[in-house]
Design a protein around this motif. Structure first.
Motif, PDB file in Angstrom:
ATOM      1  N   ASN A   1     -47.205 -19.792 -10.182  1.00  0.00           N
ATOM      2  CA  ASN A   1     -47.333 -20.737  -9.096  1.00  0.00           C
ATOM      3  C   ASN A   1     -46.112 -21.631  -9.065  1.00  0.00           C
ATOM      4  OD1 ASN A   1     -48.066 -22.767  -7.291  1.00  0.00           O
ATOM      5  ND2 ASN A   1     -50.245 -22.606  -7.870  1.00  0.00           N
ATOM      6  N   LEU A   2     -45.366 -21.642  -7.965  1.00  0.00           N
ATOM      7  CA  LEU A   2     -44.146 -22.441  -7.874  1.00  0.00           C
ATOM      8  C   LEU A   2     -44.411 -23.922  -8.024  1.00  0.00           C
ATOM      9  CD1 LEU A   2     -42.146 -20.671  -5.013  1.00  0.00           C
ATOM     10  CD2 LEU A   2     -41.638 -20.721  -7.452  1.00  0.00           C
ATOM     11  N   ARG A   3     -45.658 -24.342  -7.778  1.00  0.00           N
ATOM     12  CA  ARG A   3     -45.955 -25.763  -7.941  1.00  0.00           C
ATOM     13  C   ARG A   3     -45.856 -26.187  -9.399  1.00  0.00           C
ATOM     14  NH1 ARG A   3     -51.667 -26.109  -5.014  1.00  0.00           N
ATOM     15  NH2 ARG A   3     -51.837 -24.159  -6.191  1.00  0.00           N
ATOM     16  N   GLY A   4     -45.864 -25.230 -10.294  1.00  0.00           N
ATOM     17  CA  GLY A   4     -45.759 -25.557 -11.711  1.00  0.00           C
ATOM     18  C   GLY A   4     -44.328 -25.580 -12.208  1.00  0.00           C
ATOM     19  N   VAL A   5     -43.346 -25.377 -11.309  1.00  0.00           N
ATOM     20  CA  VAL A   5     -41.944 -25.311 -11.710  1.00  0.00           C
ATOM     21  C   VAL A   5     -41.163 -26.457 -11.083  1.00  0.00           C
ATOM     22  CG1 VAL A   5     -39.852 -23.905 -11.733  1.00  0.00           C
ATOM     23  CG2 VAL A   5     -42.092 -22.807 -11.870  1.00  0.00           C
ATOM     24  N   ASP A   6     -40.488 -27.235 -11.904  1.00  0.00           N
ATOM     25  CA  ASP A   6     -39.564 -28.257 -11.409  1.00  0.00           C
ATOM     26  C   ASP A   6     -38.210 -27.572 -11.198  1.00  0.00           C
ATOM     27  OD1 ASP A   6     -37.869 -30.334 -10.900  1.00  0.00           O
ATOM     28  OD2 ASP A   6     -38.356 -31.487 -12.706  1.00  0.00           O
ATOM     29  N   LEU A   7     -37.840 -27.341  -9.927  1.00  0.00           N
ATOM     30  CA  LEU A   7     -36.616 -26.598  -9.648  1.00  0.00           C
ATOM     31  C   LEU A   7     -35.366 -27.330 -10.127  1.00  0.00           C
ATOM     32  CD1 LEU A   7     -37.341 -25.103  -6.112  1.00  0.00           C
ATOM     33  CD2 LEU A   7     -37.657 -24.061  -8.357  1.00  0.00           C
ATOM     34  N   ASN A   8     -35.459 -28.649 -10.327  1.00  0.00           N
ATOM     35  CA  ASN A   8     -34.312 -29.380 -10.871  1.00  0.00           C
ATOM     36  C   ASN A   8     -33.965 -28.891 -12.278  1.00  0.00           C
ATOM     37  OD1 ASN A   8     -33.798 -31.166  -8.699  1.00  0.00           O
ATOM     38  ND2 ASN A   8     -35.578 -32.370  -9.285  1.00  0.00           N
ATOM     39  N   LEU A   9     -34.977 -28.375 -12.981  1.00  0.00           N
ATOM     40  CA  LEU A   9     -34.726 -27.863 -14.324  1.00  0.00           C
ATOM     41  C   LEU A   9     -33.795 -26.651 -14.293  1.00  0.00           C
ATOM     42  CD1 LEU A   9     -38.260 -28.070 -16.005  1.00  0.00           C
ATOM     43  CD2 LEU A   9     -36.277 -29.534 -16.434  1.00  0.00           C
ATOM     44  N   LEU A  10     -33.831 -25.901 -13.198  1.00  0.00           N
ATOM     45  CA  LEU A  10     -32.963 -24.731 -13.103  1.00  0.00           C
ATOM     46  C   LEU A  10     -31.495 -25.141 -13.037  1.00  0.00           C
ATOM     47  CD1 LEU A  10     -34.916 -22.433 -10.622  1.00  0.00           C
ATOM     48  CD2 LEU A  10     -35.153 -22.675 -13.106  1.00  0.00           C
ATOM     49  N   VAL A  11     -31.221 -26.270 -12.390  1.00  0.00           N
ATOM     50  CA  VAL A  11     -29.848 -26.772 -12.334  1.00  0.00           C
ATOM     51  C   VAL A  11     -29.379 -27.166 -13.731  1.00  0.00           C
ATOM     52  CG1 VAL A  11     -28.329 -28.513 -11.332  1.00  0.00           C
ATOM     53  CG2 VAL A  11     -30.186 -27.562  -9.966  1.00  0.00           C
ATOM     54  N   VAL A  12     -30.278 -27.818 -14.476  1.00  0.00           N
ATOM     55  CA  VAL A  12     -29.945 -28.188 -15.856  1.00  0.00           C
ATOM     56  C   VAL A  12     -29.744 -26.937 -16.699  1.00  0.00           C
ATOM     57  CG1 VAL A  12     -30.760 -29.358 -17.942  1.00  0.00           C
ATOM     58  CG2 VAL A  12     -31.177 -30.379 -15.691  1.00  0.00           C
ATOM     59  N   LEU A  13     -30.623 -25.965 -16.525  1.00  0.00           N
ATOM     60  CA  LEU A  13     -30.500 -24.723 -17.281  1.00  0.00           C
ATOM     61  C   LEU A  13     -29.172 -24.038 -16.992  1.00  0.00           C
ATOM     62  CD1 LEU A  13     -31.741 -22.600 -19.152  1.00  0.00           C
ATOM     63  CD2 LEU A  13     -32.827 -21.577 -17.134  1.00  0.00           C
ATOM     64  N   ASP A  14     -28.773 -24.018 -15.746  1.00  0.00           N
ATOM     65  CA  ASP A  14     -27.496 -23.407 -15.367  1.00  0.00           C
ATOM     66  C   ASP A  14     -26.344 -24.081 -16.093  1.00  0.00           C
ATOM     67  OD1 ASP A  14     -25.779 -21.695 -13.683  1.00  0.00           O
ATOM     68  OD2 ASP A  14     -25.237 -23.569 -12.699  1.00  0.00           O
ATOM     69  N   ALA A  15     -26.346 -25.406 -16.145  1.00  0.00           N
ATOM     70  CA  ALA A  15     -25.266 -26.151 -16.808  1.00  0.00           C
ATOM     71  C   ALA A  15     -25.284 -25.922 -18.314  1.00  0.00           C
ATOM     72  CB  ALA A  15     -25.390 -27.639 -16.495  1.00  0.00           C
TER      73      ALA A  15
END
Length: 326
Positions: A22-36
Motif C-alpha cells: 500500500n503506497l500509503r505506507g511509504v514516505d516517498l521522501n525517504l526514496l530521495v534520502v535513499l538515493d543520496a
C-alpha cells in the motif's frame, strides 16, 4: 506519461521498492534520502548533498533499513559498501525517481542557493589546469558550494569513483571500467623543458642531446608504461632517469641550473609556473597525444546538481588560455 506501460512500470517500481503493498505506507521522501545515501555511501556526505542535518539522514536511514529489512550500507575494511540488496535497488531507484520527477515536473536546481560539497580526484597538473578558472566561477555562481581535491594514481581514482568517495575524477584513463561515464575535456601534447644553455640555444633539441641528458620522470609509480618511454622503446631507445617524483609543479623547478631534462604535458608549463631561465622545446621524436577526461559513476549522470557541476568544470577547463600551449 506518454504510454500506459510507462505508468504501470512507474507504479510497479514503487511497489517493488517497498515491503508493503500500500503506497500509503511509504514516505516517498525517504526514496530521495535513499538515493543520496546509496550514491554517496556516507551519511555525512549525503546530508551535505541533501541540505539536511546528519541526525535527520541517520534517522531516515534507520527507517529505510526497517522498510527493506536490510542494513543497505555497511562498513567493510574501513569504508562503507552497499549490501547486495542495496546494489539491486540502485538502478530501480534511479528509474523510479526519474518517473516521479516526470509526474511532478522538472526538478528545480538553483546553483546560487545550493549547499553542497563536491569532491574531485586529480593530480596537481589537473588542479593547475582546472582550479584557477573553476574557483572564481563557483564563488560567483554558487558561493555555498565547496570543493575537496584528492590526489591518487589512476587505479586509486577508479576505486574512489566506484566506492562513491569522489564525484569526479580528472585524468588520463585508457580503459574505463563498467559503470564509468566520462567525456574528453581536451587533447594534450608533450614538450621538453631544459635550462637555457648554449647546447639548445638554437631552439632545436636533437635525439642525441635528449638521450645524453639525465631525465626527470613525473609519475605516481617508478615503473609503468608511461607514454614517453613507450614511444622511445618503439624506436629502440631508452632514457636515464635521474629523478622520479609524483609532482608536476616541483619537477619544473628542478630543471633550472642543471643538465636535467623534463618531458611534460604542455598545459602544465604555464599554469604550474617555472623558475629560473628555462626554455621549452619540441621533443625530437613523436609522442602520441593523450586525452584528458572527466569521469564519474553513471549513477550520478542524471543528478541535476552533478550535471551542473560537470558543465562548470567543462567551462572552466575550456577557458584555460590556449596560448600557453606551443
Amino acid at each position: 506519461m506518454d504510454h500506459p506501460f510507462a505508468e504501470w512500470k512507474f507504479l510497479n517500481n514503487i511497489r517493488n521498492m517497498s515491503t508493503v503493498n500500500n503506497l500509503r505506507g511509504v514516505d516517498l521522501n525517504l526514496l530521495v534520502v535513499l538515493d543520496a545515501v546509496l550514491a554517496e555511501r556516507h551519511v555525512s556526505r549525503a546530508s551535505l548533498r541533501l541540505g539536511m542535518s546528519q541526525p535527520a539522514v541517520s534517522h531516515a536511514l534507520a527507517r529505510l533499513r526497517d522498510m527493506f529489512d536490510d542494513p543497505l550500507l555497511v562498513r567493510r575494511d574501513g569504508t562503507f559498501v552497499l549490501t547486495t540488496r542495496a546494489q539491486q535497488l540502485v538502478p530501480l531507484l534511479s528509474d523510479t525517481l526519474h518517473q516521479i520527477r516526470m509526474v511532478v515536473g522538472p526538478e528545480q536546481f538553483d546553483p546560487a542557493n545550493e549547499v553542497r560539497q563536491f569532491r574531485i580526484a586529480m593530480s596537481d597538473y589537473g588542479s593547475a589546469v582546472l582550479l584557477p578558472q573553476l574557483m572564481p566561477m563557483l564563488r560567483h555562481e554558487a558561493p555555498a558550494v565547496s570543493v575537496v581535491v584528492t590526489h591518487s594514481d589512476r587505479s586509486g581514482m577508479v576505486r574512489q569513483i566506484m566506492d562513491g568517495e569522489v564525484d569526479l575524477a580528472l585524468g588520463v584513463f585508457s580503459e574505463s571500467p563498467t559503470n564509468f561515464a566520462g567525456s574528453v575535456l581536451f587533447n594534450e601534447r608533450f614538450v621538453c623543458v631544459v635550462a637555457d644553455d648554449a647546447d639548445e640555444g638554437s631552439g632545436t633539441l636533437t635525439m642525441e642531446a635528449y638521450l645524453q641528458r639525465p631525465h626527470i620522470l613525473v609519475a605516481m609509480k617508478e615503473v609503468g608504461g608511461n607514454e614517453i618511454d613507450v614511444a622511445l622503446a618503439k624506436l629502440g631507445f631508452s632514457r636515464r632517469i635521474a629523478l622520479a617524483l609524483p609532482h608536476w609543479s616541483v619537477a619544473q623547478n628542478l630543471v633550472s641550473g642543471t643538465d636535467l631534462i623534463l618531458t611534460i604535458a604542455s598545459r602544465a608549463v604555464g599554469p604550474l609556473g617555472m623558475s629560473g631561465n628555462n626554455i621549452v622545446l619540441e621533443p625530437p621524436f613523436s609522442i602520441p597525444e593523450f586525452s584528458f577526461t572527466v569521469n564519474w559513476h553513471d549513477r550520478r549522470t542524471h543528478d541535476p546538481a552533478h550535471q551542473w557541476f560537470r558543465e562548470v568544470v567543462r567551462r572552466a577547463v575550456g577557458s584555460n588560455d590556449p596560448s600557453r600551449r606551443l
